[in-house]
Design a protein around this motif. Structure first.
Motif, PDB file in Angstrom:
ATOM      1  N   LEU A 173      52.995  17.823  14.989  1.00  0.00           N
ATOM      2  CA  LEU A 173      53.371  18.385  13.692  1.00  0.00           C
ATOM      3  C   LEU A 173      52.517  19.579  13.297  1.00  0.00           C
ATOM      4  N   HIS A 174      51.425  19.822  14.028  1.00  0.00           N
ATOM      5  CA  HIS A 174      50.517  20.913  13.688  1.00  0.00           C
ATOM      6  C   HIS A 174      50.144  21.672  14.951  1.00  0.00           C
ATOM      7  N   VAL A 175      49.832  22.965  14.788  1.00  0.00           N
ATOM      8  CA  VAL A 175      49.456  23.787  15.935  1.00  0.00           C
ATOM      9  C   VAL A 175      48.239  23.198  16.634  1.00  0.00           C
ATOM     10  N   GLU A 176      47.324  22.632  15.857  1.00  0.00           N
ATOM     11  CA  GLU A 176      46.129  22.032  16.449  1.00  0.00           C
ATOM     12  C   GLU A 176      46.485  20.898  17.415  1.00  0.00           C
ATOM     13  N   ASP A 177      47.545  20.162  17.095  1.00  0.00           N
ATOM     14  CA  ASP A 177      47.984  19.076  17.978  1.00  0.00           C
ATOM     15  C   ASP A 177      48.437  19.630  19.331  1.00  0.00           C
ATOM     16  N   VAL A 178      49.170  20.748  19.282  1.00  0.00           N
ATOM     17  CA  VAL A 178      49.670  21.359  20.519  1.00  0.00           C
ATOM     18  C   VAL A 178      48.511  21.914  21.336  1.00  0.00           C
ATOM     19  N   ALA A 179      47.566  22.557  20.664  1.00  0.00           N
ATOM     20  CA  ALA A 179      46.404  23.111  21.357  1.00  0.00           C
ATOM     21  C   ALA A 179      45.621  22.020  22.072  1.00  0.00           C
ATOM     22  N   GLU A 180      45.482  20.881  21.405  1.00  0.00           N
ATOM     23  CA  GLU A 180      44.763  19.770  22.030  1.00  0.00           C
ATOM     24  C   GLU A 180      45.511  19.241  23.248  1.00  0.00           C
ATOM     25  N   GLU A 181      46.833  19.145  23.146  1.00  0.00           N
ATOM     26  CA  GLU A 181      47.646  18.672  24.269  1.00  0.00           C
ATOM     27  C   GLU A 181      47.477  19.574  25.495  1.00  0.00           C
ATOM     28  N   LEU A 182      47.368  20.883  25.260  1.00  0.00           N
ATOM     29  CA  LEU A 182      47.314  21.845  26.361  1.00  0.00           C
ATOM     30  C   LEU A 182      45.884  22.243  26.715  1.00  0.00           C
ATOM     31  N   ALA A 183      44.919  21.715  25.967  1.00  0.00           N
ATOM     32  CA  ALA A 183      43.498  22.005  26.220  1.00  0.00           C
ATOM     33  C   ALA A 183      43.187  23.501  26.120  1.00  0.00           C
ATOM     34  N   VAL A 184      43.760  24.136  25.098  1.00  0.00           N
ATOM     35  CA  VAL A 184      43.465  25.546  24.819  1.00  0.00           C
ATOM     36  C   VAL A 184      43.188  25.675  23.330  1.00  0.00           C
ATOM     37  N   SER A 185      42.800  26.866  22.896  1.00  0.00           N
ATOM     38  CA  SER A 185      42.511  27.085  21.482  1.00  0.00           C
ATOM     39  C   SER A 185      43.773  27.428  20.707  1.00  0.00           C
ATOM     40  N   VAL A 186      43.720  27.224  19.416  1.00  0.00           N
ATOM     41  CA  VAL A 186      44.826  27.626  18.543  1.00  0.00           C
ATOM     42  C   VAL A 186      45.057  29.128  18.648  1.00  0.00           C
ATOM     43  N   ARG A 187      43.965  29.865  18.733  1.00  0.00           N
ATOM     44  CA  ARG A 187      44.091  31.322  18.841  1.00  0.00           C
ATOM     45  C   ARG A 187      44.847  31.719  20.114  1.00  0.00           C
ATOM     46  N   THR A 188      44.602  31.009  21.211  1.00  0.00           N
ATOM     47  CA  THR A 188      45.326  31.296  22.454  1.00  0.00           C
ATOM     48  C   THR A 188      46.822  31.060  22.273  1.00  0.00           C
ATOM     49  N   LEU A 189      47.191  29.959  21.630  1.00  0.00           N
ATOM     50  CA  LEU A 189      48.611  29.679  21.394  1.00  0.00           C
ATOM     51  C   LEU A 189      49.242  30.758  20.526  1.00  0.00           C
ATOM     52  N   GLN A 190      48.531  31.205  19.515  1.00  0.00           N
ATOM     53  CA  GLN A 190      49.064  32.245  18.637  1.00  0.00           C
ATOM     54  C   GLN A 190      49.270  33.549  19.395  1.00  0.00           C
ATOM     55  N   ARG A 191      48.334  33.883  20.272  1.00  0.00           N
ATOM     56  CA  ARG A 191      48.460  35.109  21.066  1.00  0.00           C
ATOM     57  C   ARG A 191      49.641  35.016  22.032  1.00  0.00           C
ATOM     58  N   LEU A 192      49.772  33.882  22.700  1.00  0.00           N
ATOM     59  CA  LEU A 192      50.875  33.713  23.646  1.00  0.00           C
ATOM     60  C   LEU A 192      52.227  33.736  22.945  1.00  0.00           C
TER      61      LEU A 192
END
Length: 259
Positions: A173-192
């Motif tokens: 439900l949150h970007v932080e949850d996705v970042a944790e699943e993929l073992a990357v930072s929230v900032r990385t997800l936002q950039r991608l």
């Protein structure tokens, strides 16, 4: 859930509609192919309203090849006469083939100059046998896409994984949850997301939630709206109604009545 109609707000209005799997050669580039075919009586039209998946689509019709960028709200199109479209719902990894700035294509279309692709798809769709013409059209588009991007980068594959995680796991439900699943930072997800999708990761989560909530509202009239709001992570029914009004233009209760 019937994913064939997920995102289609009024399935009963659909023309003939087929969703076909992506061939192996474009498994990293295309989520699936979609082919509507219609024959509307003279003087009549069929309005199609869609809350699209949060991605870009390559769409070919008889006279044009277009890239439809990511949408920020529901869209509609009035079908008339006789026609067809061959579309590919693209994985994020395919987007750089067409644009370096997918956010600049939000709610818009970019005409693609690909006369050979257009001619080959039109020829395939002239086959009188339905299954054959659709299969041939998919093969044509798949081969063309594979030629445009023969190798997919690790970064692009990570973005595909991000989009797949969000689309396939309602517990995220949150970007932080996705970042944790993929073992990357929230900032990385936002950039991608900015580079390959054109919508932020939070917008992808919001779209999945709203698509699923709308599907539940339509298909299960026995379930109360407060329960649907809770099921899909909304704070309350009012927040669900606000999202419906903002992105679809109507309330959950009016949608349930109309559908």
């Amino acid at each position: 859930m019937d994913h064939d109609f997920k995102g289609i707000l009024y399935p009963a209005r659909l023309p003939t509609f087929h969703r076909l799997p992506a061939p192996d050669c474009v498994a990293d580039l295309v989520q699936w192919f979609w082919i509507p075919e219609w024959d509307i009586a003279p003087g009549r039209s069929s309005r199609q309203q869609v809350l699209s998946f949060p991605a870009s689509n390559l769409a070919i019709q008889r006279d044009v090849v277009e890239l439809a960028g990511p949408t920020t709200k529901a869209t509609q199109q009035d079908l008339e006469g006789r026609g067809w479209a061959v579309g590919a719902l693209l994985h994020p990894a395919a987007v750089p083939v067409f644009t370096a700035n997918p956010a600049g294509l939000q709610d818009s279309r970019l005409e693609i100059s690909a006369p050979g692709l257009l001619a080959a798809v039109v020829l395939a769709m002239e086959n009188p046998d339905g299954d054959t013409r659709r299969g041939q059209a998919v093969d044509v588009v798949a081969r063309w896409l594979a030629e445009q991007l023969p190798q997919v980068s690790d970064e692009a594959l990570l973005t595909n994984a991000m989009a797949a995680k969000i689309a396939g796991n309602p517990d995220l439900l949150h970007v932080e949850d996705v970042a944790e699943e993929l073992a990357v930072s929230v900032r990385t997800l936002q950039r991608l997301a900015k580079k390959y999708v054109g919508l932020g990761p939070s917008a992808l989560i919001r779209r999945r939630r709203l698509q699923e909530a709308a599907d539940r509202v339509r298909r299960h009239p026995e379930v109360d709206l407060a329960g649907i709001a809770a099921e899909f992570g909304y704070a309350d029914q009012s927040h669900l109604a606000n999202d419906f009004q903002r992105f679809l233009g109507f309330t959950p209760s009016s949608y349930r009545q109309q559908s």
